[in-house]
Design a protein around this motif. Structure first.
Motif, PDB file in Angstrom:
ATOM      1  N   ARG A 115      45.483 -57.583  -1.713  1.00 59.84           N
ATOM      2  CA  ARG A 115      45.392 -58.541  -2.799  1.00 59.84           C
ATOM      3  C   ARG A 115      45.909 -58.221  -4.040  1.00 59.84           C
ATOM      4  O   ARG A 115      46.317 -56.879  -3.770  1.00 59.84           O
ATOM      5  CB  ARG A 115      43.766 -58.655  -3.013  1.00 59.84           C
ATOM      6  N   ASP A 183      45.934 -64.089  -0.926  1.00 60.66           N
ATOM      7  CA  ASP A 183      46.196 -65.591  -1.314  1.00 60.66           C
ATOM      8  C   ASP A 183      46.133 -66.455  -0.071  1.00 60.66           C
ATOM      9  O   ASP A 183      45.858 -67.692  -0.233  1.00 60.66           O
ATOM     10  CB  ASP A 183      47.463 -65.645  -2.119  1.00 60.66           C
ATOM     11  N   LYS A 186      42.501 -67.226   1.145  1.00 59.14           N
ATOM     12  CA  LYS A 186      41.927 -68.086   0.275  1.00 59.14           C
ATOM     13  C   LYS A 186      42.272 -69.398   0.554  1.00 59.14           C
ATOM     14  O   LYS A 186      41.507 -70.224   0.333  1.00 59.14           O
ATOM     15  CB  LYS A 186      42.146 -67.509  -1.182  1.00 59.14           C
TER      16      LYS A 186
END
Length: 307
Positions: A115, A183, A186
Motif C-alpha cells: 500500500r 489499490d 480495493k
C-alpha cells in the motif's frame, strides 16, 4: 503429505492482510494457521516481553509462536487441504525472516500486498489511536528522525518496501513471489483473491464472501460500545477466562465474526490525512524507496509519488 505452510502472506501490515487471511480461510482447499500472525520466522527463540516492561511498545506481539514444535502444531488440523498458509506482516521487515523461511521452507510461495507507504503508516497510526496506543499524539511527528516513529520497526521503517523486499528477491525465484498492490485489491477484490487461489494451486473460481471489511482503522465514536465489542472487549476476555472452549466456539463462528466486525466498523470515525503532510512524507521519507521499488517489482507506482 507435509503439514507445513506451502504459502505465506508476508505483509505489509495495514494493507489488507487480515482480509486476505479471512478470504483464503473460506476456501475449502485452503488451511490457514489458527494464529493469524505467528511471527515465527521473525521471532524464533525470542522471549516475549511483558507489556508493562515495554512502555514504548518496541515488542508488542505477545501472541507470537516462537518455538518450532509449537509452530508445527498449528498445522495439525490439516486434513485434505492442499494449500497451507499463514499471514505474518512482520516477515516483510524482519532482518532474519527471509533467510529462516528459505532454510526451513525453501519452496513456499510468498505473497506480498503493498500500500502507498504514507497511507499505510497513517492507517497504522489511526489503528493505534483506536486502541489509545499511538506513539505520539501527532502523525506529523513521523517526519522527525530519531524518534519513536523511526525506532519501532512497524511504523516508518515498515514502509521501506524496496529495502525489505530485496532480501526475498535475492533468496527466492521471482515466480515464487506474488506482488499485489493494495489499490488493485480495493478496486477488484474478487479478481485479486481468485488470482491468489490460482497462485497457491487451488480452485480459482471459488467466490468468498467479500461483504465484510476487516481490521478497519479510525477513531472510536463510542468508548462504551468499544469495551463491549472492540478488539480489547471485556466480554471476550471474561468469556475466555470462564470458558476457553466457549470462546473458541464463538471466535470460529464466521457469521458471528462478520456481524461483530460490522458493528466495530460502524463505531469508527475516519479522519483524513492532510495533503501537505502526505507530500512532505513522500518527498522527505519514502520517495527514493518508491522509485527503486518500481524497478524491483516492475510496476508503475507514479500515483504513490503524488500528494
Amino acid at each position: 503429505m507435509s503439514k507445513l505452510p506451502n504459502f505465506m502472506i508476508i505483509g505489509a501490515g495495514k494493507s489488507g492482510t487480515t482480509a486476505l487471511y479471512e478470504y483464503l480461510n473460506e476456501h475449502p482447499n485452503v488451511y490457514m494457521s489458527p494464529v493469524k500472525e505467528t511471527n515465527f520466522f521473525a521471532l524464533e527463540g525470542t522471549e516475549m516481553v511483558n507489556p508493562e516492561d515495554d512502555p514504548e511498545q518496541m515488542f508488542h506481539y505477545p501472541w507470537s509462536v516462537t518455538n518450532w514444535d509449537e509452530y508445527k502444531k498449528l498445522f495439525d488440523g490439516v486434513k485434505e487441504e492442499t494449500a497451507i498458509g499463514e499471514v505474518s506482516p512482520m516477515y516483510l521487515y524482519s532482518e532474519d525472516a527471509a533467510l529462516k523461511i528459505k532454510d526451513r521452507l525453501p519452496n513456499t510461495k510468498l505473497i506480498v500486498i503493498l500500500r502507498n507507504p504514507v497511507d499505510r503508516l497513517y492507517s497504522r497510526f489511526m489503528h493505534l489511536a483506536r486502541e489509545n496506543r499511538q506513539p505520539t499524539n501527532r502523525f506529523e511527528d513521523a517526519l522527525e528522525h530519531n524518534n519513536i516513529w523511526w525506532k519501532r520497526n512497524d511504523l516508518v521503517q515498515e514502509g521501506f518496501y524496496n529495502h525489505h523486499l530485496i532480501k526475498y528477491y535475492k533468496l527466492f525465484p521471482k515466480e515464487q513471489i506474488m506482488t499485489i498492490l493494495y489499490d488493485e485489491f480495493k478496486a477488484d477484490p474478487l479478481r485479486v483473491v481468485q488470482n491468489i487461489y490460482d497462485f497457491i494451486g487451488v480452485d480459482g473460481w471459488y467466490e468468498p464472501d467479500l461483504r465484510a471489511s476487516y481490521n478497519v482503522s479510525g477513531l472510536i465514536k463510542n468508548r462504551v460500545l468499544d469495551k463491549l465489542i472492540g478488539q480489547r472487549s471485556i466480554v471476550k476476555d471474561l468469556v475466555g477466562k470462564l470458558s476457553p472452549a466457549f470462546k473458541n466456539a464463538i471466535t470460529s463462528n464466521q457469521q458471528l465474526k462478520k456481524w461483530i466486525n460490522q458493528l466495530r466498523n460502524k463505531n469508527l470515525m475516519k479522519v483524513p490525512l492532510s495533503s501537505g503532510i502526505r507530500k512532505a512524507m513522500i518527498e522527505s521519507v519514502y520517495g527514493e524507496d518508491i522509485r527503486a521499488l518500481q524497478e524491483l517489482i516492475n510496476r508503475d507506482l507514479s500515483k504513490w509519488l503524488k500528494a
